[in-house]
Design a protein around this motif. Structure first.
Motif, mmCIF file in Angstrom:
data_model
loop_
_atom_site.group_PDB
_atom_site.id
_atom_site.type_symbol
_atom_site.label_atom_id
_atom_site.label_comp_id
_atom_site.label_asym_id
_atom_site.label_seq_id
_atom_site.Cartn_x
_atom_site.Cartn_y
_atom_site.Cartn_z
ATOM 1 N N THR A 144 0.832 -1.204 0.000
ATOM 2 C CA THR A 144 0.000 0.000 0.000
ATOM 3 C C THR A 144 0.866 1.253 0.000
ATOM 4 O O THR A 144 0.633 2.192 -0.776
ATOM 5 N N LEU A 148 0.958 3.748 -3.229
ATOM 6 C CA LEU A 148 0.540 5.151 -3.084
ATOM 7 C C LEU A 148 1.671 6.104 -3.467
ATOM 8 O O LEU A 148 1.456 7.099 -4.168
ATOM 9 N N TYR A 235 1.160 -4.532 -5.404
ATOM 10 C CA TYR A 235 1.419 -3.090 -5.364
ATOM 11 C C TYR A 235 0.997 -2.413 -6.661
ATOM 12 O O TYR A 235 0.627 -1.231 -6.678
ATOM 13 N N THR A 238 -2.599 -0.879 -6.622
ATOM 14 C CA THR A 238 -2.681 0.389 -5.886
ATOM 15 C C THR A 238 -2.043 1.519 -6.681
ATOM 16 O O THR A 238 -2.573 2.639 -6.728
ATOM 17 N N THR A 242 -4.257 4.733 -7.988
ATOM 18 C CA THR A 242 -3.850 6.057 -7.497
ATOM 19 C C THR A 242 -3.453 6.968 -8.656
ATOM 20 O O THR A 242 -3.839 8.142 -8.700
ATOM 21 N N THR A 281 -8.969 5.131 -4.214
ATOM 22 C CA THR A 281 -7.900 4.449 -3.492
ATOM 23 C C THR A 281 -8.376 3.944 -2.137
ATOM 24 O O THR A 281 -7.973 2.864 -1.696
ATOM 25 N N LEU A 284 -10.118 0.687 -2.627
ATOM 26 C CA LEU A 284 -9.163 -0.397 -2.844
ATOM 27 C C LEU A 284 -8.471 -0.791 -1.552
ATOM 28 O O LEU A 284 -8.264 -1.980 -1.279
ATOM 29 N N ILE A 285 -8.105 0.184 -0.725
ATOM 30 C CA ILE A 285 -7.419 -0.110 0.531
ATOM 31 C C ILE A 285 -8.305 -0.941 1.449
ATOM 32 O O ILE A 285 -7.864 -1.928 2.061
ATOM 33 N N ASN A 288 -8.601 -4.463 0.125
ATOM 34 C CA ASN A 288 -7.372 -5.192 0.425
ATOM 35 C C ASN A 288 -7.271 -5.540 1.905
ATOM 36 O O ASN A 288 -6.697 -6.576 2.268
#
Length: 355
Positions: A144, A148, A235, A238, A242, A281, A284-285, A288
């Protein structure tokens, strides 16, 4: 003729209309739409959990195989013994009665007893959950933060060489199956390939006989390859989300205004662009995070990691119906809860949501 002076006309009283005041929005008025929004999201989550409960029961009964015969390990067993096993586990009951018993117990927190381990399913989940959180939680924090950071920089410098390299690598790794990458890392860095010696264990979580700080180092040593696999595969998602969200914001007028005020480019990105690009985002976080609790079945299986994913794979091979159903319900519940939390956080980031 005398003229009397009687009382004069009554003075006209001027009436002043009361000033009209605009009613202030009360706290209740402001919070009512949000409460309706929260109630709708919670109701949707409950419906989803009910659907998962029903689907989990019928789905895994389509798996071919007889769990009772599998548990006997191929030993010769009489018909009376098989019938006794089926009575013990309730497999002799009609399907509708098995379903009602399953739903009734699940709603009270009883997920049944594992066929192969002869222990409550909830105890097996509780036992394996810390191992899964150690693996997937470590990977979640790393991929993450990496996604980002690189996604923000790629969007702000889009079209340049660094952006093309980051995007191309992210797309490539995100397309790679996690189990294939895990096997490749085992071959290269565990078994050894050519000049590269075997540096890491092929699987498991720890070696026997280690204690104290040596035990911590040993677990970290076993953790390297599975975490590297998850970070390499995850990764990229993400980063791409982003980058895409930030590119959509970069042409906005408020960023032009911020630059016109003399703000530096880094300040414009941190204070204005990134916060407004966070909604996709955040989704998605939280998704996850749900997967972090649920574990990663293939990666845990490849590296023989004793977590929920490996337990689920082991239960499928029997099939151990109570354990499979309990894990499926736990996995799906984690994702549903995290999605619901993401929906509840949205209005805090964007007041237009939920109004």
């Amino acid at each position: 003729m005398s003229t009397g002076t009687g009382p004069g006309p009554l003075p006209i009283r001027e009436t002043v209309a009361p000033a009209t005041t605009t009613p202030r929005r009360t706290r209740t008025t402001r919070t009512t739409p949000y409460l309706h929004y929260v109630a709708g999201k919670l109701a949707g989550a409950l419906v989803s959990l009910l659907a998962v409960l029903i689907t989990g029961f019928f789905l895994f009964r389509l798996i071919p195989g007889d769990p009772v015969r599998t548990m006997t390990g191929g030993r010769p067993v009489s018909a009376e013994q098989l019938a006794a096993y089926r009575r013990e586990f309730g497999l002799d009951l009609p399907l509708w009665q098995q379903f009602t018993d399953y739903c009734g117990k699940a709603l009270t927190g009883d997920l049944g007893t594992s066929y192969q381990f002869r222990t409550p399913v909830l105890d097996k989940i509780t036992e394996a959950l810390p191992n899964t959180l150690l693996l997937t939680g470590t990977a979640f924090v790393l991929y993450t933060a990496l996604g980002l950071t690189l996604g923000t920089r790629s969007a702000w410098r889009h079209g340049r060489l660094g952006d093309r390299l980051h995007t191309g690598l992210a797309l490539t790794l995100y397309s790679v199956p996690s189990f294939w990458l895990g096997l490749l890392l085992v071959i290269v860095f565990s078994v050894g390939a050519g000049p590269v010696p075997g540096l890491f264990p092929t699987g498991g979580m720890e070696d026997a006989g280690t204690e104290g700080f040596a035990h911590v180092v040993d677990v970290a040593h076993h953790l390297v390859l599975p975490v590297l696999t998850l970070v390499a595969v995850e990764y990229g998602q993400t980063l791409l989300v982003t980058r895409s969200a930030l590119l959509d914001e970069m042409g906005s007028d408020y960023l032009t205004t911020a630059r016109a005020k003399g703000l530096r480019d880094d300040a414009v990105r941190r204070r204005h662009a990134v916060p407004n690009a966070l909604l996709p985002t955040v989704t998605l976080i939280f998704v996850n995070l749900g997967r972090t609790v649920a574990g990663v079945i293939l990666v845990e299986t490849v590296f023989s990691w004793p977590g929920l994913g490996g337990l689920f794979y082991q239960a499928l091979s029997v099939p151990d119906l109570p354990l499979v159903q309990g894990l499926f319900l736990f996995f799906a519940s984690a994702v549903i809860v995290m999605n619901t939390l993401a929906d509840l956080v949205y209005p805090l980031l964007d007041p237009r949501v939920g109004r």
